[in-house]
Design a protein around this motif. Structure first.
Motif, mmCIF file in Angstrom:
data_model
loop_
_atom_site.group_PDB
_atom_site.id
_atom_site.type_symbol
_atom_site.label_atom_id
_atom_site.label_comp_id
_atom_site.label_asym_id
_atom_site.label_seq_id
_atom_site.Cartn_x
_atom_site.Cartn_y
_atom_site.Cartn_z
ATOM 1 N N ARG A 417 0.812 -1.216 0.000
ATOM 2 C CA ARG A 417 0.000 0.000 0.000
ATOM 3 C C ARG A 417 0.848 1.269 0.000
ATOM 4 N N HIS A 418 1.806 1.357 0.906
ATOM 5 C CA HIS A 418 2.552 2.625 0.904
ATOM 6 C C HIS A 418 3.700 2.618 -0.098
ATOM 7 N N ASN A 419 4.190 1.458 -0.508
ATOM 8 C CA ASN A 419 5.213 1.427 -1.549
ATOM 9 C C ASN A 419 4.656 1.838 -2.909
ATOM 10 N N SER A 420 3.412 1.457 -3.187
ATOM 11 C CA SER A 420 2.808 1.870 -4.461
ATOM 12 C C SER A 420 2.596 3.382 -4.487
ATOM 13 N N ARG A 421 2.249 3.957 -3.354
ATOM 14 C CA ARG A 421 2.139 5.420 -3.284
ATOM 15 C C ARG A 421 3.515 6.064 -3.467
ATOM 16 N N ALA A 422 4.547 5.399 -2.951
ATOM 17 C CA ALA A 422 5.900 5.933 -3.098
ATOM 18 C C ALA A 422 6.317 5.978 -4.561
ATOM 19 N N VAL A 423 5.945 4.948 -5.328
ATOM 20 C CA VAL A 423 6.235 4.953 -6.758
ATOM 21 C C VAL A 423 5.546 6.138 -7.420
ATOM 22 N N TYR A 424 4.280 6.350 -7.078
ATOM 23 C CA TYR A 424 3.539 7.497 -7.625
ATOM 24 C C TYR A 424 4.255 8.797 -7.261
ATOM 25 N N GLN A 425 4.647 8.917 -5.998
ATOM 26 C CA GLN A 425 5.302 10.144 -5.543
ATOM 27 C C GLN A 425 6.620 10.372 -6.274
ATOM 28 N N ARG A 426 7.361 9.300 -6.510
ATOM 29 C CA ARG A 426 8.665 9.450 -7.188
ATOM 30 C C ARG A 426 8.501 10.052 -8.575
ATOM 31 N N TYR A 427 7.455 9.638 -9.275
ATOM 32 C CA TYR A 427 7.242 10.123 -10.638
ATOM 33 C C TYR A 427 6.410 11.403 -10.705
ATOM 34 N N MET A 428 5.427 11.518 -9.825
ATOM 35 C CA MET A 428 4.412 12.555 -9.991
ATOM 36 C C MET A 428 4.394 13.621 -8.895
ATOM 37 N N GLY A 429 5.030 13.348 -7.742
ATOM 38 C CA GLY A 429 5.016 14.339 -6.667
ATOM 39 C C GLY A 429 3.727 14.324 -5.872
ATOM 40 N N TRP A 430 3.515 15.380 -5.087
ATOM 41 C CA TRP A 430 2.391 15.410 -4.147
ATOM 42 C C TRP A 430 1.051 15.711 -4.826
ATOM 43 N N TYR A 431 1.050 16.400 -5.948
ATOM 44 C CA TYR A 431 -0.197 16.854 -6.565
ATOM 45 C C TYR A 431 -0.790 15.753 -7.429
ATOM 46 N N ASN A 432 -2.070 15.436 -7.219
ATOM 47 C CA ASN A 432 -2.692 14.323 -7.940
ATOM 48 C C ASN A 432 -3.442 14.759 -9.190
ATOM 49 N N GLY A 433 -3.322 16.030 -9.562
ATOM 50 C CA GLY A 433 -3.928 16.504 -10.804
ATOM 51 C C GLY A 433 -5.318 17.093 -10.647
ATOM 52 N N ASN A 434 -5.962 16.872 -9.520
ATOM 53 C CA ASN A 434 -7.295 17.414 -9.291
ATOM 54 C C ASN A 434 -7.169 18.858 -8.807
ATOM 55 N N PRO A 435 -7.757 19.818 -9.530
ATOM 56 C CA PRO A 435 -7.622 21.231 -9.138
ATOM 57 C C PRO A 435 -8.075 21.505 -7.706
#
Length: 657
Positions: A417-435
């Motif tokens: 669960r938290h490793n998959s979020r870490a992968v997202y964070q590594r590539y995309m950072g904190w912002y998830n694209g939703n305004p």
């Protein structure tokens, strides 16, 4: 992992050292609910608990163990106590209702302690700290791999090895990587003169010192505070408290030390013969640590894996906070291990947990550890490219059975669960694209609006109690955090939130997850603690810091609003290093570089004096009076500069505003 427990360096770290103690009477943990009992019972059905191979490996090669294992420092303070766990963790007992059975199994295995023979001339002592210490018989003495966290635990392990195997001097130390549980006990193995004279030589991967010193300095205060949660440092030793740290039982609390390496290994395939033992190194930078290396022993057909593969899923992002690790690079280096050494390896051992024997078994293990990180990476990026956010991805990525049912891949330390979020964070950072999330309200302001929208605190509490009784603890934890942040005086809100976090902790398979949840419950019930002096800088670490690293940290400590409009220019000369620096406070930032042509004051002192000031061995006034610190020009400019530096409070709030 990285956690140093020591009293030091308040000046350089800028930490307000706490002095008061824990509450006189702690609130006891509550029993597991029916929902938690059911969740933990399901774990027993889902995993292959009849597979006893790990227990056979953990016992294999056993030579001896002390009947009791409590280690104290010179003042009589306990720095390591395995006895506290024996009361409720036993190999012949089933998991209590309040402990996830899989985590309990990991704790049972880590409680198998003592001196073990790995193979010809290679021995390990396990259970004396979070990590293992390895003793290799050289021609004339011991070659020690990874000397634990504390000098006291390392010394106790060396004494026990000498007692059971015959006394031998330590002739070399090898650090596998730059985390403190792999070098902190080094001065427990020999005296200072032995290290200074080269009688004991120290080997490490390239850039070891830089990373060992720098990690946790810039953000050391907040990382250390969060590490209290991650390791459950203040939890009681019983079935309702601390159980296991995933990599081992817990961390020792003795004297952390550091000896600068004599030799840095630079490339894969590099060979060294140390006291008659040939070693071939595999460099793995940027995996579990920024500086790390595996070691192959051709004459023993033994592969030392450092912390690149253990008997758990590791962290891609540690919960205490750190830079995100590269899952793709990690898997690639494991693949390289298979390619370079797989067919020649008959025993695999590492700095945590127990070894494995047999080429076929080890190769299968390497492949499944490799594919664990590759799968989490690839599937997280796959879903990311389909537009899913980190939170959504963490719900969606599930390991296939062949990886999920493999005991060494279970999430005792890191989790899918938290490793998959870490992968997202590594590539995309904190912002998830939703305004809506681009400039959202901070927790306290948002909490007040959430509670208002939900009909007020009483309405939230009523609904939350119903959901709690249904066992919906993830949701009640989410809802009740708003009640607590909207009204920190809400006793009922804090109590029900604590109950929710506690049950989540009881269900957690990960030792750090359990620690985080139960520490949250602890603070909600007992208040924010103020016990001890936990820091990330030992005297050896401070002395190893280059001036540039200190200036970087002083820049972080500079209070921007207070520094606005100020202009302060200083030169600092360190004659023993033959270096001079210019420091400039301007535009509310601190920059440093070459000496400045025009300054308000010039400071002249040695690096040793600078270290003594940082370690509070001497005050600024004493250094000036002794002539160790000379200030030319406007002394008040230097005083003004010091007045702009913040001191960070260690025990800041986490689960309350």
């Amino acid at each position: 992992m990285k956690l140093i427990l020591s009293l030091s360096a308040a000046l350089v770290m800028g930490i307000a050292m706490p002095v008061s103690a824990q509450p006189a009477k702690l609130v006891e943990g509550k029993p597991a609910t029916a929902a938690t009992k059911a969740a933990n019972a399901a774990v027993l059905k889902d995993l292959p608990f009849n597979d006893k191979a790990d227990f056979e490996d953990a016992h294999r090669g056993f030579i001896a163990a002390p009947a009791t294992l409590t280690i104290k420092d010179a003042k009589g303070n306990v720095v390591w106590d395995l006895e506290s766990y024996k009361k409720y963790i036993s190999e012949d007992k089933a998991a209590p209702d309040s402990i996830n059975p899989s985590l309990y199994r990991n704790a049972q295995l880590n409680m198998i302690y003592g001196l073990f023979k790995v193979t010809d001339r290679i021995f390990q002592i396990r259970g004396y700290d979070l990590s293992n210490i390895t003793f290799i018989q050289g021609d004339t003495g011991w070659i020690v791999f990874d000397p634990l966290i504390s000098a006291e635990t390392a010394r106790a392990a060396l004494d026990f090895a000498n007692e059971k195997l015959g006394k031998r001097p330590v002739v070399a130390v090898v650090y596998s990587h730059s985390h403190v549980d792999h070098y902190g006990g080094v001065r427990g193995l020999a005296n200072d003169e032995d290290f200074k004279s080269g009688k004991v030589r120290v080997y490490a991967p390239e850039h070891f010192t830089e990373h060992a010193v720098s990690e946790n300095v810039i953000a050391g205060n907040v990382m250390s505070r969060r590490a209290i949660y991650m390791y459950g440092a203040l939890l009681q030793r019983n079935e309702f408290g601390g159980v296991n740290g995933g990599l081992g039982q817990t961390t020792s609390t003795g004297t952390g030390t550091l000896v600068i390496p004599d030799v840095e290994v630079k490339k894969t395939g590099e060979e060294h013969v140390i006291d008659g033992v040939k070693m071939v190194f595999q460099m793995t930078p940027g995996t579990e640590a920024p500086a790390e290396m595996n070691t192959f022993f051709p004459q023993f057909k033994a592969m030392w894996m450092a912390e690149n593969s253990t008997n758990t899923m590791h962290n891609l992002l540690t919960l205490r906070g750190a830079q995100v690790r590269d899952a793709l690079k990690w898997s690639a280096y494991l693949n390289e291990t298979i390619s370079l050494y797989g067919t020649d390896t008959v025993v695999k051992f590492q700095s945590h947990h127990w070894p494995q024997w047999g080429t076929e078994k080890i190769t299968e293990y390497f492949k499944k550890q490799r594919d664990l990180y590759k799968y989490v990476h690839d599937q997280s990026v796959n879903l990311m490219n389909k537009g899913y956010t980190g939170e959504e991805i963490s719900e969606m990525v599930k390991l296939p059975p062949e990886l999920d049912q493999f005991w060494p891949n279970r999430g005792y330390y890191g989790t899918v669960r938290h490793n998959s979020r870490a992968v997202y964070q590594r590539y995309m950072g904190w912002y998830n694209g939703n305004p809506s999330n681009l400039n959202n309200l901070p927790p306290e302001a948002a909490a007040k609006k959430y509670v208002e929208y939900m009909g007020g605190e009483a309405a939230v509490m009523k609904r939350a109690k119903v959901d709690f009784d249904k066992g919906e603890y993830r949701w009640t934890a989410e809802a009740l955090k708003h009640v607590v942040f909207a009204n920190p005086q809400s006793k009922a809100g804090k109590e029900l939130l604590a109950d929710s976090l506690e049950q989540l902790g009881y269900q957690a398979e990960s030792g750090p997850w359990r620690g985080v949840y139960l520490m949250g419950a602890y603070e909600l019930r007992n208040g924010v603690p103020a016990a001890g002096g936990i820091n990330t800088a030992t005297p050896d670490t401070i002395k190893a810091m280059p001036p540039e690293m200190l200036f970087d940290y002083l820049a972080v400590r500079l209070n921007g609003p207070k520094a606005a409009g100020k202009k302060i220019f200083l030169n600092i000369e360190l004659p023993d290093l033959k270096k001079q620096y210019g420091l400039a406070v301007e535009n509310a930032v601190l920059n440093y570089g070459k000496p400045l042509a025009k300054v308000d004051a010039k400071l002249t002192l040695t690096k040793a004096t600078l270290d003594s000031i940082q370690l509070k061995e001497i005050t600024l006034e004493q250094a000036i009076a002794k002539g160790d610190l000379k200030i030319e020009g406007k002394r008040e400019a230097f005083s003004e500069f010091m007045g702009l530096l913040d001191t960070f409070p260690f025990w800041f709030n986490i689960v309350t505003p």
